[in-house]
Design an enzyme around this catalytic site. Structure first.
Site, PDB file in Angstrom:
ATOM      1  N   LYS A 130     -16.265  -2.084  13.602  1.00  0.00           N
ATOM      2  CA  LYS A 130     -15.150  -2.670  14.368  1.00  0.00           C
ATOM      3  C   LYS A 130     -15.312  -2.401  15.861  1.00  0.00           C
ATOM      4  O   LYS A 130     -14.434  -2.752  16.650  1.00  0.00           O
ATOM      5  CB  LYS A 130     -13.804  -2.128  13.851  1.00  0.00           C
ATOM      6  CG  LYS A 130     -13.564  -2.469  12.366  1.00  0.00           C
ATOM      7  CD  LYS A 130     -12.128  -2.233  11.929  1.00  0.00           C
ATOM      8  CE  LYS A 130     -12.022  -2.331  10.407  1.00  0.00           C
ATOM      9  NZ  LYS A 130     -10.670  -2.421   9.892  1.00  0.00           N
TER      10      LYS A 130
ATOM     11  N   PHE B 184      -7.941   3.996  12.148  1.00  0.00           N
ATOM     12  CA  PHE B 184      -7.734   5.052  11.155  1.00  0.00           C
ATOM     13  C   PHE B 184      -8.478   4.662   9.890  1.00  0.00           C
ATOM     14  O   PHE B 184      -8.622   3.468   9.598  1.00  0.00           O
ATOM     15  CB  PHE B 184      -6.234   5.225  10.849  1.00  0.00           C
ATOM     16  CG  PHE B 184      -5.581   6.230  11.760  1.00  0.00           C
ATOM     17  CD1 PHE B 184      -5.363   5.930  13.092  1.00  0.00           C
ATOM     18  CD2 PHE B 184      -5.214   7.482  11.287  1.00  0.00           C
ATOM     19  CE1 PHE B 184      -4.792   6.859  13.947  1.00  0.00           C
ATOM     20  CE2 PHE B 184      -4.627   8.420  12.128  1.00  0.00           C
ATOM     21  CZ  PHE B 184      -4.423   8.115  13.458  1.00  0.00           C
TER      22      PHE B 184
ATOM     23  N   LYS C 157      12.592 -16.324  -8.096  1.00  0.00           N
ATOM     24  CA  LYS C 157      12.070 -15.201  -8.878  1.00  0.00           C
ATOM     25  C   LYS C 157      11.263 -15.743 -10.060  1.00  0.00           C
ATOM     26  O   LYS C 157      11.773 -16.554 -10.848  1.00  0.00           O
ATOM     27  CB  LYS C 157      13.236 -14.343  -9.375  1.00  0.00           C
ATOM     28  CG  LYS C 157      12.782 -13.072 -10.051  1.00  0.00           C
ATOM     29  CD  LYS C 157      13.968 -12.215 -10.464  1.00  0.00           C
ATOM     30  CE  LYS C 157      13.484 -11.083 -11.359  1.00  0.00           C
ATOM     31  NZ  LYS C 157      14.572 -10.353 -11.973  1.00  0.00           N
TER      32      LYS C 157
ATOM     33  N   LYS D 233     -17.049   2.342   9.743  1.00  0.00           N
ATOM     34  CA  LYS D 233     -15.948   1.452  10.173  1.00  0.00           C
ATOM     35  C   LYS D 233     -15.818   1.443  11.691  1.00  0.00           C
ATOM     36  O   LYS D 233     -15.568   0.415  12.306  1.00  0.00           O
ATOM     37  CB  LYS D 233     -14.622   1.924   9.565  1.00  0.00           C
ATOM     38  CG  LYS D 233     -14.436   1.408   8.161  1.00  0.00           C
ATOM     39  CD  LYS D 233     -13.152   1.859   7.542  1.00  0.00           C
ATOM     40  CE  LYS D 233     -13.207   1.506   6.058  1.00  0.00           C
ATOM     41  NZ  LYS D 233     -12.083   1.995   5.316  1.00  0.00           N
TER      42      LYS D 233
ATOM     43  N   PRO E 106      -5.918 -11.157   7.767  1.00  0.00           N
ATOM     44  CA  PRO E 106      -6.712 -10.910   8.980  1.00  0.00           C
ATOM     45  C   PRO E 106      -6.804  -9.420   9.244  1.00  0.00           C
ATOM     46  O   PRO E 106      -5.876  -8.668   8.935  1.00  0.00           O
ATOM     47  CB  PRO E 106      -5.902 -11.607  10.080  1.00  0.00           C
ATOM     48  CG  PRO E 106      -4.529 -11.739   9.551  1.00  0.00           C
ATOM     49  CD  PRO E 106      -4.633 -11.814   8.052  1.00  0.00           C
ATOM     50  N   ASP E 107      -7.927  -8.993   9.797  1.00  0.00           N
ATOM     51  CA  ASP E 107      -8.075  -7.584  10.186  1.00  0.00           C
ATOM     52  C   ASP E 107      -7.567  -7.471  11.629  1.00  0.00           C
ATOM     53  O   ASP E 107      -8.238  -7.891  12.581  1.00  0.00           O
ATOM     54  CB  ASP E 107      -9.555  -7.148  10.077  1.00  0.00           C
ATOM     55  CG  ASP E 107      -9.698  -5.647  10.257  1.00  0.00           C
ATOM     56  OD1 ASP E 107      -9.095  -5.098  11.209  1.00  0.00           O
ATOM     57  OD2 ASP E 107     -10.401  -5.020   9.448  1.00  0.00           O
ATOM     58  N   ILE E 108      -6.372  -6.935  11.766  1.00  0.00           N
ATOM     59  CA  ILE E 108      -5.696  -6.914  13.077  1.00  0.00           C
ATOM     60  C   ILE E 108      -6.512  -6.099  14.083  1.00  0.00           C
ATOM     61  O   ILE E 108      -6.765  -6.543  15.208  1.00  0.00           O
ATOM     62  CB  ILE E 108      -4.272  -6.324  12.941  1.00  0.00           C
ATOM     63  CG1 ILE E 108      -3.480  -7.087  11.875  1.00  0.00           C
ATOM     64  CG2 ILE E 108      -3.544  -6.356  14.287  1.00  0.00           C
ATOM     65  CD1 ILE E 108      -2.175  -6.425  11.471  1.00  0.00           C
TER      66      ILE E 108
ATOM     67  N   ASP F  99      -5.049  -5.594   2.220  1.00  0.00           N
ATOM     68  CA  ASP F  99      -6.255  -6.398   2.465  1.00  0.00           C
ATOM     69  C   ASP F  99      -6.075  -7.853   2.030  1.00  0.00           C
ATOM     70  O   ASP F  99      -6.720  -8.745   2.566  1.00  0.00           O
ATOM     71  CB  ASP F  99      -7.449  -5.771   1.735  1.00  0.00           C
ATOM     72  CG  ASP F  99      -7.832  -4.435   2.371  1.00  0.00           C
ATOM     73  OD1 ASP F  99      -7.796  -4.366   3.606  1.00  0.00           O
ATOM     74  OD2 ASP F  99      -8.125  -3.477   1.628  1.00  0.00           O
TER      75      ASP F  99
ATOM     76  N   ASN G  62       0.847  -1.192   0.000  1.00  0.00           N
ATOM     77  CA  ASN G  62       0.000   0.000   0.000  1.00  0.00           C
ATOM     78  C   ASN G  62       0.877   1.233   0.000  1.00  0.00           C
ATOM     79  O   ASN G  62       2.021   1.172   0.450  1.00  0.00           O
ATOM     80  CB  ASN G  62      -0.852   0.036   1.270  1.00  0.00           C
ATOM     81  CG  ASN G  62      -2.103  -0.789   1.140  1.00  0.00           C
ATOM     82  OD1 ASN G  62      -2.648  -0.943   0.054  1.00  0.00           O
ATOM     83  ND2 ASN G  62      -2.556  -1.329   2.249  1.00  0.00           N
TER      84      ASN G  62
HETATM   85  O1  C5P Z   1     -11.287  -1.493   7.014  1.00  0.00           O
HETATM   86  P1  C5P Z   1     -10.139  -0.595   6.813  1.00  0.00           P
HETATM   87  O2  C5P Z   1      -8.935  -1.297   6.286  1.00  0.00           O
HETATM   88  O3  C5P Z   1     -10.394   0.649   6.045  1.00  0.00           O
HETATM   89  O4  C5P Z   1      -9.848  -0.099   8.308  1.00  0.00           O
HETATM   90  C1  C5P Z   1      -8.788   0.697   8.591  1.00  0.00           C
HETATM   91  C2  C5P Z   1      -8.356   0.481  10.008  1.00  0.00           C
HETATM   92  O5  C5P Z   1      -8.214  -0.918  10.299  1.00  0.00           O
HETATM   93  C3  C5P Z   1      -6.983   1.065  10.242  1.00  0.00           C
HETATM   94  O6  C5P Z   1      -6.943   1.450  11.589  1.00  0.00           O
HETATM   95  C4  C5P Z   1      -6.072  -0.110   9.955  1.00  0.00           C
HETATM   96  O7  C5P Z   1      -4.807   0.019  10.582  1.00  0.00           O
HETATM   97  C5  C5P Z   1      -6.862  -1.277  10.498  1.00  0.00           C
HETATM   98  N1  C5P Z   1      -6.641  -2.541   9.768  1.00  0.00           N
HETATM   99  C6  C5P Z   1      -6.002  -3.593  10.389  1.00  0.00           C
HETATM  100  N2  C5P Z   1      -5.820  -4.779   9.729  1.00  0.00           N
HETATM  101  C7  C5P Z   1      -6.261  -4.932   8.451  1.00  0.00           C
HETATM  102  C8  C5P Z   1      -6.896  -3.866   7.830  1.00  0.00           C
HETATM  103  C9  C5P Z   1      -7.060  -2.669   8.497  1.00  0.00           C
HETATM  104  O8  C5P Z   1      -5.576  -3.466  11.545  1.00  0.00           O
HETATM  105  N3  C5P Z   1      -6.069  -6.071   7.844  1.00  0.00           N
END
Ligand code: C5P
Length: 403
Positions: free
Chosen positions: A348, A330, A296, A344, A312-314, A286, A217
């Site tokens: 969350k 954020f 390579k 969001k 995973p969404d941490i 994502d 990103n």
């Molecule tokens: O859902 P989105 O990615 O827009 O959410 C953003 C927030 O979730 C940010 O605080 C980002 O650091 C956190 N996040 C995370 N793990 C992910 C995706 C987003 O901790 N895989």
């Protein structure tokens, strides 16, 4: 120096008396005066006789915009007593460089010249940045004097280890002006997060496709690093789990590098015990490739399919834990910031989320953000990231449940 210049108002209205004693590092005091001035401080330089042999008064006069003081016997002070007039209203005295001689004088309460006399006459904090040859610093007499100063409540900043002007290597180098500015800034920052542990993610993640390619990103890490610095200055214990960025680790912060989302998740979970706050600033990818090639991948010219799986969404995972710390998210959006950011936050289950429009900057030095919490939306004015970070910390400290 970028970060320090950004925090342009943070020492606004502070009167700092800067003592410059005899040492080669006096040349760094010139940069220090400039940096403190940029942060808004009103700097008054006091040169010892030996200090003036290294850098002359006109340099400090030009950089500070204030008259430079060198003598106890200067009758031009309005009350004719420079050692009283100079420390009156001072927020701090900083001696940088502090020679072995001035340290010995201070430890013994001597008042043989203007600088030592005004230290004795002060009613403000005294910070001392030693600068001398390694053996002079390690000499038991100097160590004894430094210990006495600490017992007397004087703050000793450094010294650093490294190459010395005399050609030797070891402890005794004066801290660089950036580090001294950071110490002064931390000194004046209210300790809103004292006793708190804060875990922060920052930067992008990098999801390897093969040994040289990957998905990532666009994120400089500047906002997350600024928040880590602001938390540390506010007295928190800070663990910064960082994706790949080209930024120095902020002072007082424990940094753990984690390139991929999976590594970042593991490091966050490992750092979490005892945490009061989790701030997820990282732009986590994502998706990641299903497989990472060990070699390579050769280009064939044909179209290529890349199979991806969601990461995973941490933040969501941490926020869903029964023992979840206070979680701050954020969200950078291209449009409809209020709707997406607040959506969001609710999805969350976060007590606080910081949103910004992509047009307002992703990798730049400034940011325009809106804070969302249970009370509603709180827009902050466009400002340097270090300044925005401080306001975010102040807001979070207000919402944080009592320890
Ligand atoms: O859902 P989105 O990615 O827009 O959410 C953003 C927030 O979730 C940010 O605080 C980002 O650091 C956190 N996040 C995370 N793990 C992910 C995706 C987003 O901790 N895989």
């Amino acid at each position: 120096m970028e970060d320090y210049i950004c925090v342009i108002d943070s020492l606004r209205g502070r009167k700092i008396v800067l003592g410059v004693s005899g040492g080669v590092a006096a040349y760094k005091a010139a940069a220090l005066v400039r940096a403190l001035g940029r942060m808004g401080a009103d700097v008054h330089v006091v040169l010892t006789e030996a200090g003036a042999r290294f850098v002359a008064a006109p340099t400090f006069h030009a950089l500070s915009g204030n008259r430079v003081w060198t003598s106890l016997w200067d009758g031009s002070m309005e009350n004719g007593i420079p050692h009283i007039a100079l420390v009156r209203g001072a927020d701090a005295i900083l001696i940088a460089p502090a020679s072995a001689d001035i340290i010995a004088s201070l430890a013994n309460g001597l008042a043989g010249d203007l600088l030592s006399t005004l230290c004795l006459a002060r009613d403000c904090p005294l910070l001392v940045a030693p600068a001398m040859n390694r053996q002079m610093w390690e000499n038991p007499a100097t160590q004894r004097n430094a210990a006495t100063l600490r017992e007397d409540g004087v703050f000793i900043l450094g010294p650093d280890k490294g190459e010395q002007a005399c050609g030797e290597t070891g402890p005794g180098r004066m801290l660089e002006p950036e580090a001294l500015c950071e110490a002064i800034l931390a000194f004046f920052t209210p300790k809103l997060l004292a006793g708190r542990k804060v875990v922060i993610t920052a930067g992008p993640t990098f999801e390897a496709i093969d040994p040289v390619r990957g998905i990532t990103n666009s994120s400089s890490g500047k906002m997350g690093y600024a928040i880590a610095a602001a938390c540390a200055r506010s007295g928190a214990e800070v663990v910064l789990v960082s994706g790949p960025v080209a930024l120095p680790t902020p002072a007082g912060v424990r940094r753990i590098d984690a390139s991929s989302a999976l590594r970042m998740r593991d490091e966050v979970l490992a750092a979490l015990p005892g945490a009061d706050v989790f701030i997820a600033v990282a732009a986590v990818a994502d998706y990641r490739p299903v497989e990472t090639a060990g070699h390579k991948i050769k280009k064939s010219g044909a179209a290529m399919q890349l199979a991806l799986v969601p990461n995973p969404d941490i933040l969501a995972e941490v926020a869903a834990r029964p023992d979840a710390p206070f979680c701050v998210g954020f969200a950078a959006e291209s449009h409809d910031l209020d709707m997406f950011a607040e959506g969001k936050r609710r999805a969350k289950r976060l007590p606080m989320l910081v949103g910004n429009l992509l047009a307002d900057g992703l990798c730049g030095d400034d940011n325009t953000v809106v804070i969302y919490d249970d009370e509603g939306r709180h827009p902050l004015p466009r400002a340097p990231k270090a300044f925005v970070a401080r306001q975010i910390v102040e807001h979070l400290a207000r919402l944080l449940p009592a320890a």
